[in-house]
Design a protein around this motif. Structure first.
Motif, mmCIF file in Angstrom:
data_model
loop_
_atom_site.group_PDB
_atom_site.id
_atom_site.type_symbol
_atom_site.label_atom_id
_atom_site.label_comp_id
_atom_site.label_asym_id
_atom_site.label_seq_id
_atom_site.Cartn_x
_atom_site.Cartn_y
_atom_site.Cartn_z
ATOM 1 N N LYS A 149 -3.915 -67.359 -23.599
ATOM 2 C CA LYS A 149 -5.207 -66.958 -23.028
ATOM 3 C C LYS A 149 -5.024 -66.414 -21.615
ATOM 4 N N LYS A 150 -4.217 -67.106 -20.797
ATOM 5 C CA LYS A 150 -3.971 -66.615 -19.434
ATOM 6 C C LYS A 150 -3.162 -65.326 -19.465
ATOM 7 N N ALA A 151 -2.250 -65.231 -20.435
ATOM 8 C CA ALA A 151 -1.466 -63.995 -20.567
ATOM 9 C C ALA A 151 -2.391 -62.814 -20.835
ATOM 10 N N ILE A 152 -3.373 -63.006 -21.703
ATOM 11 C CA ILE A 152 -4.337 -61.940 -22.017
ATOM 12 C C ILE A 152 -5.100 -61.521 -20.766
ATOM 13 N N VAL A 153 -5.487 -62.518 -19.947
ATOM 14 C CA VAL A 153 -6.217 -62.208 -18.713
ATOM 15 C C VAL A 153 -5.360 -61.340 -17.798
ATOM 16 N N SER A 154 -4.088 -61.711 -17.647
ATOM 17 C CA SER A 154 -3.198 -60.947 -16.759
ATOM 18 C C SER A 154 -3.000 -59.527 -17.265
ATOM 19 N N TYR A 155 -2.733 -59.383 -18.561
ATOM 20 C CA TYR A 155 -2.543 -58.045 -19.123
ATOM 21 C C TYR A 155 -3.809 -57.205 -18.987
ATOM 22 N N THR A 156 -4.961 -57.843 -19.164
ATOM 23 C CA THR A 156 -6.231 -57.121 -19.076
ATOM 24 C C THR A 156 -6.474 -56.609 -17.659
ATOM 25 N N VAL A 157 -6.216 -57.484 -16.681
ATOM 26 C CA VAL A 157 -6.379 -57.055 -15.279
ATOM 27 C C VAL A 157 -5.403 -55.931 -14.965
ATOM 28 N N GLY A 158 -4.182 -56.011 -15.518
ATOM 29 C CA GLY A 158 -3.203 -54.948 -15.312
ATOM 30 C C GLY A 158 -3.677 -53.618 -15.859
ATOM 31 N N LEU A 159 -4.301 -53.635 -17.025
ATOM 32 C CA LEU A 159 -4.815 -52.400 -17.618
ATOM 33 C C LEU A 159 -5.970 -51.831 -16.802
ATOM 34 N N LYS A 160 -6.732 -52.715 -16.160
ATOM 35 C CA LYS A 160 -7.873 -52.261 -15.351
ATOM 36 C C LYS A 160 -7.423 -51.535 -14.089
ATOM 37 N N LYS A 161 -6.153 -51.673 -13.745
ATOM 38 C CA LYS A 161 -5.648 -50.952 -12.561
ATOM 39 C C LYS A 161 -5.554 -49.450 -12.816
ATOM 40 N N LYS A 162 -5.581 -49.075 -14.105
ATOM 41 C CA LYS A 162 -5.594 -47.656 -14.490
ATOM 42 C C LYS A 162 -4.466 -46.876 -13.810
ATOM 43 N N CYS A 163 -3.268 -47.435 -13.920
ATOM 44 C CA CYS A 163 -2.135 -46.729 -13.320
ATOM 45 C C CYS A 163 -1.783 -45.509 -14.174
ATOM 46 N N SER A 164 -1.010 -44.600 -13.600
ATOM 47 C CA SER A 164 -0.701 -43.337 -14.287
ATOM 48 C C SER A 164 0.530 -43.432 -15.178
ATOM 49 N N ASP A 165 1.189 -44.600 -15.194
ATOM 50 C CA ASP A 165 2.390 -44.795 -16.007
ATOM 51 C C ASP A 165 1.976 -45.148 -17.438
ATOM 52 N N SER A 166 2.002 -44.149 -18.334
ATOM 53 C CA SER A 166 1.551 -44.389 -19.716
ATOM 54 C C SER A 166 2.462 -45.370 -20.446
ATOM 55 N N ASP A 167 3.763 -45.357 -20.137
ATOM 56 C CA ASP A 167 4.682 -46.302 -20.783
ATOM 57 C C ASP A 167 4.336 -47.745 -20.399
ATOM 58 N N LEU A 168 4.024 -47.959 -19.113
ATOM 59 C CA LEU A 168 3.653 -49.297 -18.649
ATOM 60 C C LEU A 168 2.355 -49.753 -19.300
ATOM 61 N N ASN A 169 1.390 -48.845 -19.397
ATOM 62 C CA ASN A 169 0.133 -49.200 -20.051
ATOM 63 C C ASN A 169 0.341 -49.509 -21.534
ATOM 64 N N ALA A 170 1.239 -48.775 -22.168
ATOM 65 C CA ALA A 170 1.537 -49.044 -23.571
ATOM 66 C C ALA A 170 2.137 -50.439 -23.734
ATOM 67 N N ILE A 171 2.992 -50.823 -22.791
ATOM 68 C CA ILE A 171 3.589 -52.171 -22.835
ATOM 69 C C ILE A 171 2.518 -53.231 -22.632
ATOM 70 N N LEU A 172 1.600 -53.000 -21.694
ATOM 71 C CA LEU A 172 0.510 -53.951 -21.449
ATOM 72 C C LEU A 172 -0.340 -54.144 -22.714
ATOM 73 N N TYR A 173 -0.654 -53.030 -23.378
ATOM 74 C CA TYR A 173 -1.423 -53.121 -24.625
ATOM 75 C C TYR A 173 -0.626 -53.875 -25.696
ATOM 76 N N THR A 174 0.670 -53.557 -25.809
ATOM 77 C CA THR A 174 1.494 -54.197 -26.840
ATOM 78 C C THR A 174 1.644 -55.692 -26.573
ATOM 79 N N ASN A 175 1.852 -56.055 -25.304
ATOM 80 C CA ASN A 175 1.988 -57.468 -24.962
ATOM 81 C C ASN A 175 0.685 -58.230 -25.176
ATOM 82 N N ARG A 176 -0.425 -57.565 -24.838
ATOM 83 C CA ARG A 176 -1.723 -58.222 -25.077
ATOM 84 C C ARG A 176 -1.976 -58.373 -26.576
ATOM 85 N N ALA A 177 -1.527 -57.390 -27.365
ATOM 86 C CA ALA A 177 -1.640 -57.495 -28.819
ATOM 87 C C ALA A 177 -0.861 -58.703 -29.328
ATOM 88 N N ALA A 178 0.329 -58.927 -28.753
ATOM 89 C CA ALA A 178 1.149 -60.073 -29.166
ATOM 90 C C ALA A 178 0.439 -61.385 -28.839
#
Length: 396
Positions: free
Chosen positions: A93-122
């Protein structure tokens, strides 16, 4: 030098206060463990929410880690690492919160965002949130179509959701990029096997449903052909006049109730239901009620061509029931009635008649899929008392 002197004087003044003013925040024997637990280095577990007033040191560290002045990419990467640590501790649950906040940063690194989505999926996957996990895997693939971890996770989600066709599609798309991936090959083989099994089970279920429907339709047709009425208590019954009752007794004004499967619902309560045998003969579950002793008898398959006396001779033959303490329930002593469910009138049953003959009577209807009959000892004190005030009819 004067500035240094002023500073030193200020320190001396500060130190002098300890001689007259006690330090309010000092540790003591009663609170040292509680105070130590507020220090990040000595904390046993991190608090759910970080209150800056209660945990100022921890809030300071967090502000450094998540400094909004840093580039969004750095902030997102820090949050990804934080989520990974929670994930390792199985705190999904805390992992999901961290990944979600990371995605909200809207960084321009698409690979990093893809990892955040994949990790949150896990993390969602391990919590059983399969639909959310699948959505995140899909989002990761939009950013990075050949992201193998996202493809594997998406296929796993589809398997858990029993959408085997979709799982096969995920596997095939992944194998198009990495044809030798062992995990995808295993998933595809399992998905294909499950898809075939599900299709086979669906065909069997459909065939079984069709067979049961045909059997029920044949059964209802047989009941309707005999003129047996099924009583549906959930429908409001219209009141009838005395003249209408007389007409109904003759059978001239009685309209056959529409037959429905709901009228054969007894199987849920008794485990038995009327059935049609291979010779086209109906067998009914029948209930006998003995109001004098508040007892019942249940016959699971009363052949429509059998007479009542045949069953009574068996039930009250050589061995009488234990509740008949006065030994008076002999077949020749018994009187049977069925109740008109519309008005509560009783109709006497000729025990020499067959079940079918009685069920075909204009005032007789089957309630709850089970014909029921009241049994009393003829001319007994209880019988007279029971029938007193009731309207009793003899069948014509």
């Amino acid at each position: 030098m004067a500035q240094s002197s002023d500073s030193d004087d200020g320190m001396d003044e500060f130190m002098e206060k300890f001689k007259t003013h006690k330090y309010k925040n000092a540790f003591n024997e009663s609170n040292w463990e509680e105070e130590f637990d507020k220090v990040p280095m000595f904390m046993k577990t991190a608090p759910e929410e970080i209150d800056p007033l209660k945990y100022p040191e921890l809030a300071c560290i967090q502000s450094i880690v998540h400094d909004d002045d840093r580039p969004p990419e750095e902030q997102a990467k820090s949050l990804k690492n934080e989520g990974n640590e929670y994930f390792k501790e199985k705190d999904y649950k805390k992992a999901i919160v961290s990944y979600t906040v990371g995605l909200k940063k809207k960084c321009s690194d698409s690979d990093l965002n893809a990892i955040l989505y994949t990790n949150r999926a896990a993390a969602h996957f391990h919590l059983g949130n399969m639909r959310s996990a699948l959505n995140d895997a899909t989002a990761a693939r939009k950013l990075k179509p050949d992201h193998i971890k996202a493809i594997i996770r998406g296929a796993q989600c589809c398997m858990e959701l029993q959408d085997y066709a979709q799982a096969l599609q995920w596997c095939d798309e992944g194998l198009g990029s990495v044809p030798t991936d062992k995990k995808l090959l295993e998933l595809r083989a399992t998905a294909d096997k499950q898809k075939r099994a599900a299709a086979r089970d669906a065909r069997k279920a459909k065939a079984k449903e069709k067979k049961e429907r045909n059997e029920q339709e044949t059964l209802l047709a047989a009941i309707k052909e005999r003129g047996v009425k099924l009583h549906k208590p959930e429908q409001p019954q219209r009141r009838v006049s005395e003249s209408q009752e007389e007409d109904d007794d003759d059978g001239s004004a009685t309209a056959m109730a529409e037959l429905h499967l709901e009228g054969l619902s007894t199987q849920e309560t008794t485990g038995a239901q009327v059935y049609l045998d291979e010779q086209g003969v109906l067998h009914w579950p029948v209930l006998f009620l003995y109001p004098e002793y508040r007892q019942t008898d249940f016959i699971s398959a009363f052949c429509e061509n059998s007479s009542f006396i045949d069953h009574l001779a068996v039930m009250f033959g050589e061995e009488l029931p234990p509740w008949d303490t006065d030994k008076k329930y002999f077949p020749q002593n018994l009187q049977l009635f069925f109740e008109d469910h519309k008005n509560g009138h009783l109709f006497e049953v000729d025990v020499q008649k067959s079940l079918l003959n009685i069920l075909q009577q204009p005032r007789c209807s089957v309630k709850g899929g089970t014909p029921s009959f009241i049994v009393v000892v003829k001319e007994s004190p209880f019988c007279k008392q029971f029938l007193s005030g009731k309207k009793v009819h003899r069948l014509k």
